[in-house]
Design a protein around this motif. Structure first.
Motif, PDB file in Angstrom:
ATOM      1  N   GLU A 105       0.715  -1.206   0.007  1.00 45.52           N
ATOM      2  CA  GLU A 105       0.052  -0.001  -0.038  1.00 45.52           C
ATOM      3  C   GLU A 105       0.941   1.485   0.051  1.00 45.52           C
ATOM      4  O   GLU A 105       2.156   1.071   0.233  1.00 45.52           O
ATOM      5  CB  GLU A 105      -1.021   0.067   1.127  1.00 45.52           C
ATOM      6  CG  GLU A 105      -0.359   0.114   2.607  1.00 45.52           C
ATOM      7  CD  GLU A 105      -1.236  -0.195   3.722  1.00 45.52           C
ATOM      8  OE1 GLU A 105      -2.199  -0.789   3.398  1.00 45.52           O
ATOM      9  OE2 GLU A 105      -1.065   0.100   4.853  1.00 45.52           O
ATOM     10  N   CYS A 106       0.385   2.413  -0.464  1.00 41.20           N
ATOM     11  CA  CYS A 106       1.069   3.670  -0.429  1.00 41.20           C
ATOM     12  C   CYS A 106       0.187   4.555   0.389  1.00 41.20           C
ATOM     13  O   CYS A 106      -1.072   4.659   0.309  1.00 41.20           O
ATOM     14  CB  CYS A 106       1.358   4.059  -1.691  1.00 41.20           C
ATOM     15  SG  CYS A 106       2.742   3.253  -2.701  1.00 41.20           S
ATOM     16  N   TYR A 107       0.886   5.559   0.924  1.00 39.08           N
ATOM     17  CA  TYR A 107       0.105   6.710   1.621  1.00 39.08           C
ATOM     18  C   TYR A 107       0.594   7.985   0.697  1.00 39.08           C
ATOM     19  O   TYR A 107       1.458   8.133   0.401  1.00 39.08           O
ATOM     20  CB  TYR A 107       0.458   6.961   3.234  1.00 39.08           C
ATOM     21  CG  TYR A 107      -0.106   6.042   4.178  1.00 39.08           C
ATOM     22  CD1 TYR A 107      -1.403   6.174   4.578  1.00 39.08           C
ATOM     23  CD2 TYR A 107       0.513   4.653   4.340  1.00 39.08           C
ATOM     24  CE1 TYR A 107      -2.042   5.050   5.216  1.00 39.08           C
ATOM     25  CE2 TYR A 107      -0.040   3.786   5.293  1.00 39.08           C
ATOM     26  CZ  TYR A 107      -1.315   4.070   5.756  1.00 39.08           C
ATOM     27  OH  TYR A 107      -2.323   3.104   6.222  1.00 39.08           O
ATOM     28  N   GLU A 117       0.345   3.720  -9.327  1.00 40.70           N
ATOM     29  CA  GLU A 117       1.390   3.075 -10.268  1.00 40.70           C
ATOM     30  C   GLU A 117       2.180   2.136  -9.282  1.00 40.70           C
ATOM     31  O   GLU A 117       2.481   1.082  -9.776  1.00 40.70           O
ATOM     32  CB  GLU A 117       2.271   4.045 -10.875  1.00 40.70           C
ATOM     33  CG  GLU A 117       1.958   3.896 -12.463  1.00 40.70           C
ATOM     34  CD  GLU A 117       2.673   4.749 -13.287  1.00 40.70           C
ATOM     35  OE1 GLU A 117       3.833   4.241 -13.399  1.00 40.70           O
ATOM     36  OE2 GLU A 117       2.529   6.005 -13.680  1.00 40.70           O
ATOM     37  N   ILE A 118       2.873   2.695  -8.104  1.00 42.07           N
ATOM     38  CA  ILE A 118       3.616   1.939  -7.493  1.00 42.07           C
ATOM     39  C   ILE A 118       2.754   0.686  -6.775  1.00 42.07           C
ATOM     40  O   ILE A 118       3.193  -0.461  -6.749  1.00 42.07           O
ATOM     41  CB  ILE A 118       4.313   2.783  -6.331  1.00 42.07           C
ATOM     42  CG1 ILE A 118       5.553   3.627  -6.957  1.00 42.07           C
ATOM     43  CG2 ILE A 118       4.851   1.907  -5.229  1.00 42.07           C
ATOM     44  CD1 ILE A 118       6.035   4.663  -6.075  1.00 42.07           C
ATOM     45  N   CYS A 119       1.918   0.904  -6.400  1.00 43.99           N
ATOM     46  CA  CYS A 119       0.795  -0.035  -5.609  1.00 43.99           C
ATOM     47  C   CYS A 119       0.806  -1.431  -6.657  1.00 43.99           C
ATOM     48  O   CYS A 119       0.623  -2.359  -6.435  1.00 43.99           O
ATOM     49  CB  CYS A 119      -0.568   0.235  -5.131  1.00 43.99           C
ATOM     50  SG  CYS A 119      -0.278   1.198  -3.547  1.00 43.99           S
ATOM     51  N   GLU A 136       4.801   1.422   1.706  1.00 45.52           N
ATOM     52  CA  GLU A 136       4.555   0.121   2.348  1.00 45.52           C
ATOM     53  C   GLU A 136       4.826  -1.130   1.542  1.00 45.52           C
ATOM     54  O   GLU A 136       3.832  -1.481   1.045  1.00 45.52           O
ATOM     55  CB  GLU A 136       3.407  -0.028   3.459  1.00 45.52           C
ATOM     56  CG  GLU A 136       3.183   1.298   4.342  1.00 45.52           C
ATOM     57  CD  GLU A 136       3.675   1.004   5.681  1.00 45.52           C
ATOM     58  OE1 GLU A 136       4.594   0.228   5.957  1.00 45.52           O
ATOM     59  OE2 GLU A 136       3.377   2.128   6.552  1.00 45.52           O
ATOM     60  N   ILE A 137       6.182  -1.517   1.172  1.00 50.20           N
ATOM     61  CA  ILE A 137       6.501  -2.483   0.295  1.00 50.20           C
ATOM     62  C   ILE A 137       5.392  -3.709   0.465  1.00 50.20           C
ATOM     63  O   ILE A 137       4.998  -4.154  -0.349  1.00 50.20           O
ATOM     64  CB  ILE A 137       7.580  -2.867   0.213  1.00 50.20           C
ATOM     65  CG1 ILE A 137       8.589  -1.413  -0.021  1.00 50.20           C
ATOM     66  CG2 ILE A 137       8.249  -3.718  -0.888  1.00 50.20           C
ATOM     67  CD1 ILE A 137      10.305  -1.664  -0.050  1.00 50.20           C
ATOM     68  N   CYS A 138       5.686  -4.312   1.585  1.00 50.72           N
ATOM     69  CA  CYS A 138       4.817  -5.574   1.980  1.00 50.72           C
ATOM     70  C   CYS A 138       4.821  -5.624   3.271  1.00 50.72           C
ATOM     71  O   CYS A 138       5.303  -4.773   3.975  1.00 50.72           O
ATOM     72  CB  CYS A 138       5.398  -6.771   0.984  1.00 50.72           C
ATOM     73  SG  CYS A 138       7.041  -7.260   1.630  1.00 50.72           S
ATOM     74  N   PHE A 139       4.263  -6.864   4.064  1.00 53.05           N
ATOM     75  CA  PHE A 139       4.409  -7.205   5.405  1.00 53.05           C
ATOM     76  C   PHE A 139       5.573  -7.999   5.697  1.00 53.05           C
ATOM     77  O   PHE A 139       5.547  -9.083   5.406  1.00 53.05           O
ATOM     78  CB  PHE A 139       2.970  -7.663   5.911  1.00 53.05           C
ATOM     79  CG  PHE A 139       1.873  -6.935   5.871  1.00 53.05           C
ATOM     80  CD1 PHE A 139       1.366  -6.201   4.851  1.00 53.05           C
ATOM     81  CD2 PHE A 139       1.277  -6.603   7.134  1.00 53.05           C
ATOM     82  CE1 PHE A 139       0.351  -5.342   4.891  1.00 53.05           C
ATOM     83  CE2 PHE A 139       0.183  -5.865   7.430  1.00 53.05           C
ATOM     84  CZ  PHE A 139      -0.398  -5.205   6.157  1.00 53.05           C
ATOM     85  N   ILE A 168       9.804   4.739 -12.426  1.00 52.74           N
ATOM     86  CA  ILE A 168       8.695   5.514 -11.881  1.00 52.74           C
ATOM     87  C   ILE A 168       9.181   6.710 -11.405  1.00 52.74           C
ATOM     88  O   ILE A 168       8.686   7.774 -11.774  1.00 52.74           O
ATOM     89  CB  ILE A 168       7.873   4.555 -11.257  1.00 52.74           C
ATOM     90  CG1 ILE A 168       7.223   3.335 -11.759  1.00 52.74           C
ATOM     91  CG2 ILE A 168       6.799   5.443 -10.359  1.00 52.74           C
ATOM     92  CD1 ILE A 168       6.350   2.488 -10.775  1.00 52.74           C
ATOM     93  N   LEU A 169      10.089   6.684 -10.366  1.00 47.19           N
ATOM     94  CA  LEU A 169      10.640   7.900  -9.890  1.00 47.19           C
ATOM     95  C   LEU A 169      11.169   8.990 -10.855  1.00 47.19           C
ATOM     96  O   LEU A 169      10.995  10.157 -10.895  1.00 47.19           O
ATOM     97  CB  LEU A 169      11.726   7.531  -8.872  1.00 47.19           C
ATOM     98  CG  LEU A 169      11.364   6.795  -7.573  1.00 47.19           C
ATOM     99  CD1 LEU A 169      12.435   6.337  -6.791  1.00 47.19           C
ATOM    100  CD2 LEU A 169      10.505   7.899  -6.637  1.00 47.19           C
TER     101      LEU A 169
END
Ligand SMILES: [Zn+2]
Length: 179
Positions: free
Chosen positions: A82-84, A103-105, A144-147, A171-172
């Motif tokens: 997820e992303c914030y 896009e990152i998600c 938040e890349i993953c858990f 992407i960056l």
């Protein structure tokens, strides 16, 4: 200019699970990304700096991209990426922050084969407002890349890390060029 930070620092390990320490994972991610960017165009956090010290040092203007890296933590059965973004950028689905986060998600979900938990406003994070997303930068995304607490997420991440981070660099670069 791209401002990239490892989310945690020497005295703040972040989440710890399954033998992994979030700080060490995020430092590794940051360093790999920076190796693939033009260093003249990048400012990074120093590992001895607290988040507050880093945030006071940097002055990301409207032409900048701020990118903060984390791993999520929770119940062992929960996984995904997820992303914030800040509340203002979340409200405007055409904002570059929202688009980059989306896009990152999608990319992370696809490459790692994990759930896309989507883009969220910082008001829904464990803090009501995330400082680094509200410094006035043109684009600000917390990833938040993953858990770290999910064995499956981490297995997939470690297998696909290089492929994933190569695409994140693209992407960056793309969003930095739009600002
Ligand atoms: Zn974190």
């Amino acid at each position: 200019m791209i401002f990239i930070s490892a989310g945690h620092h020497n005295n703040d390990p972040g989440a710890v699970a399954n033998g992994y320490i979030e700080r060490d994972l995020t430092k590794d991610v940051r360093n790999i990304i920076i190796q693939n960017l033009d260093v003249k165009n990048v400012i990074q956090d120093k590992d001895f700096e607290t988040n507050a010290q880093y945030q006071r040092r940097i002055k990301p203007g409207s032409g900048s991209v701020v990118f903060d890296i984390h791993f999520n933590s929770g119940n062992p059965t929960v996984g995904g990426t997820e992303c914030y973004v800040n509340q203002k950028d979340f409200a405007d689905k055409n904002s570059l922050s929202y688009k980059m986060a989306d896009e990152i998600c999608k990319l992370t979900s696809k490459i790692l084969g994990i759930r896309n938990r989507g883009v969220k406003p910082d008001s829904l994070s464990q803090h009501s407002k995330i400082g680094i997303l509200n410094l006035g930068s043109g684009i600000s995304v917390l990833w938040e890349i993953c858990f770290i607490s999910s064995v499956l997420d981490m297995q997939s991440y470690l297998q696909k890390k290089n492929e994933l981070l190569k695409e994140i660099v693209n992407i960056l670069r793309k969003y930095d060029a739009q600002k």
